[in-house]
Design a protein around this motif. Structure first.
Motif, short mmCIF file in Angstrom:
data_model
loop_
_atom_site.label_atom_id
_atom_site.label_comp_id
_atom_site.label_asym_id
_atom_site.label_seq_id
_atom_site.Cartn_x
_atom_site.Cartn_y
_atom_site.Cartn_z
N ILE A 1 -3.33 -4.02 9.24
CA ILE A 1 -2.86 -2.99 8.31
C ILE A 1 -3.94 -2.80 7.26
CG2 ILE A 1 -1.14 -2.42 6.57
CD1 ILE A 1 0.96 -3.69 8.27
N LYS A 2 -4.45 -1.54 7.16
CA LYS A 2 -5.60 -1.26 6.30
C LYS A 2 -5.30 -0.13 5.34
CE LYS A 2 -8.84 -2.59 9.97
NZ LYS A 2 -10.00 -2.14 10.79
N ALA A 3 -5.70 -0.31 4.09
CA ALA A 3 -5.49 0.72 3.07
C ALA A 3 -6.39 1.91 3.35
CB ALA A 3 -5.78 0.14 1.69
N LEU A 4 -5.82 3.10 3.39
CA LEU A 4 -6.58 4.30 3.72
C LEU A 4 -7.60 4.70 2.66
CD1 LEU A 4 -3.80 6.58 5.26
CD2 LEU A 4 -5.71 5.50 6.47
N GLY B 1 -10.84 -9.21 1.49
CA GLY B 1 -9.94 -8.71 0.45
C GLY B 1 -8.60 -8.34 1.02
N ARG B 2 -7.72 -7.86 0.14
CA ARG B 2 -6.37 -7.50 0.56
C ARG B 2 -6.31 -6.13 1.21
NH1 ARG B 2 -2.89 -11.11 1.32
NH2 ARG B 2 -1.13 -9.82 0.65
N PHE C 1 0.82 -1.21 0.00
CA PHE C 1 0.00 0.00 0.00
C PHE C 1 0.85 1.26 0.00
CE2 PHE C 1 -2.60 -3.17 2.42
CZ PHE C 1 -3.49 -3.44 1.39
N ASP C 2 2.15 1.08 -0.21
CA ASP C 2 3.08 2.22 -0.28
C ASP C 2 2.98 3.10 0.96
OD1 ASP C 2 5.12 3.67 -1.47
OD2 ASP C 2 3.74 4.99 -2.57
N GLY C 3 2.72 2.48 2.10
CA GLY C 3 2.69 3.21 3.37
C GLY C 3 1.41 3.97 3.65
#
Length: 503
Positions: A356-359, A369-370, A203-205
């Motif tokens: 860890i979750k994508a913003l 999902g991922r 997620f590139d941080g």
């Protein structure tokens, strides 16, 4: 429609491993059902009862001694009506009345119909027709896009309601579904992550990193003074958790829908064992003095505004606004060094690890999902128990060595990935030996094979390529952590999730 038609379709779906054939067979059944038959038929082939729990236990079901009818005479409506009357029976003498009604239904059912009813009423009807397959069958039968059916189901939480809307109103009716405060939404699920570094890089941080708590999933709805609390499986437990209801009423808002975990804590403020938290969710609980503490990680609605399609960053802002002291601790866009320190701190506090979750991700209700990844110090997977071997030595007389399977993401069928007896305590061995025969599919001299209904959490050191099992992978040093009564078979991890742990 005759009830026997549903029974035969169930058997046909169960007999094939072809996803395409399963969907086509189910779609034909749904297409031939009359409007008033559609809801029970959809529920039954999904392994559910429209009436919910009937108050009929396993012993009562297996004690029925009536012979079977020779001719197929029961209709779908007659069976649905009988089950409704059983569910509605309350008060003094209710148990005897339920048994009498059930016996009447049993006496008019054929042997195959009785077998189907036994598995349906005991919650053991697993035929490969998981909800995901029935969703696609609904779309085919109603000739509407499957994505519209999935979203409507996500928002309604009830596939029979979704199917009826698709049948009667098509795409327009499905588009009308909205989040409704007081009606549970199917929860978004997380996938196992391989490592902190890989998840951060994916997620590139641009992530939120939160504590992964070892609690029970809850969804809290409030509208004015009305409050509802639902479990992961959408069961309404409002009456059994007064402390959560009181807390929700104290939030500074008019309406809200929150997603999170609840835990029982010890005197030092550390999480109690998962089983102690789950004891508060039992039908009859003797542990009401064990207070539950909520920790919310998402906000799906706030004061008239639906947030399902909003990015996590926006939902997180709404969450911290309405429930600042009940929000799970999180750090936004941290660097790798900070994440590692945060991970260590989560473990030191007694938690499982981090999420860890994508913003930028929306809330993908009902999907795994991922966008959400769970990172733990040792890998864990939620797997299906496919069988158990009779033990020897100190395990003689007990069902011991477990056969473990992951779900095929396409067909919903289990794929065996390993065996283990490690981590099994004496109490678990005793429980397995009593419980497993209730789920028996077949057996031989050494092994009892089960319908894929029980979910067990397995810790492992990794995954390796192997030709020994159908999934072409095998678990390394697998051991039992615990059983997960809060999870359905469709919540188990997929074979793709297992393969992602390959080095």
């Amino acid at each position: 429609m005759l009830f026997s038609h549903v029974v035969r379709v169930s058997a046909a779906v169960r007999a094939t491993t072809s996803r395409k054939t399963k969907i086509a067979t189910l779609a034909e059944l749904l297409g031939s059902a009359a409007p008033e038959e559609l809801a029970p038929v959809v529920a039954w082939v999904s392994g559910e009862l429209p009436q919910g729990r009937l108050g009929i236990g396993w012993r009562t079901l297996t004690a029925l001694e009536h012979g079977a009818a020779q001719d197929e005479q029961l209709s779908v409506i007659e069976v649905d009506d009988a089950l409704r009357r059983i569910a509605e029976t309350k008060g003094t003498g209710a148990r005897a009345t339920r048994v009498e009604l059930l016996a009447g239904l049993w006496a008019t059912a054929t042997r195959d119909e009785q077998s189907f009813l036994l598995r349906l009423l005991s919650g053991e009807l697993r035929q490969g027709a998981l909800a995901a397959l029935v969703v696609e069958a609904v779309a085919v039968a109603a000739r509407v896009p499957v994505e519209l059916v999935r979203r409507a189901y996500m928002l309604s939480g009830q596939l029979p309601i979704t199917a009826a809307a698709a049948r009667t109103g098509g795409e327009a009716a499905l588009r009308e579904f909205r989040l409704e405060v007081g009606r549970a939404v199917r929860p978004m699920l997380a996938a196992p992550g391989a490592s902190l570094e890989e998840a951060m890089a994916e997620f590139d941080g641009a992530v939120s990193v939160e504590h992964k708590m070892d609690g029970a999933r809850i969804q809290v709805h409030r509208r004015g003074a009305e409050v509802w609390v639902f479990t992961r499986t959408l069961r309404d437990i409002t009456g059994g958790v007064p402390e959560l209801v009181e807390l929700a009423r104290g939030l500074d808002c008019e309406s809200v829908v929150l997603d999170g975990e609840t835990l029982a804590l010890d005197d030092a403020g550390r999480p109690r064992p998962f089983q102690e938290t789950m004891s508060r969710f039992a039908e009859v609980s003797s542990t009401r003095e064990l207070l539950l503490h909520p920790y919310f990680f998402d906000c799906l609605h706030l004061d008239g505004v639906d947030l399902l399609d909003a990015p996590l960053l926006e939902r997180r802002a709404a969450l911290t606004k309405v429930a600042p002291t009940q929000s799970i601790p999180a750090i936004i866009r941290p660097d790798n060094e900070v994440v590692e320190e945060y991970f260590d701190g989560a473990l030191a506090s007694g938690h499982e690890g981090v999420m860890i979750k994508a913003l930028d991700a929306p809330y993908a209700a009902g999907r795994r999902g991922r966008a959400w990844q769970k990172i733990k110090p040792t890998h864990t997977l939620d797997l299906l128990v496919l069988g158990a071997e009779w033990g020897y030595g100190r395990r003689t007389g007990y069902l011991s060595n477990l056969h473990l399977g992951a779900r095929d993401g396409e067909t919903g069928e289990p794929v065996m990935v390993g065996k283990t007896f490690k981590g099994l305590t004496d109490a678990l061995l005793q429980w397995q030996t009593v419980e497993f025969p209730r789920h028996e599919r077949s057996s031989d001299e050494h092994t009892v094979y089960l319908w894929p209904e029980l979910v067990v959490e397995i810790a492992l050191d990794g995954v390796q390529v192997s030709s020994r099992y159908p999934g072409a992978v095998a678990l390394r040093f697998a051991r039992v952590v615990r059983y997960r009564p809060d999870k359905r078979p469709e919540d188990a991890d997929t074979i793709d999730a297992v393969r992602r742990l390959l080095p």
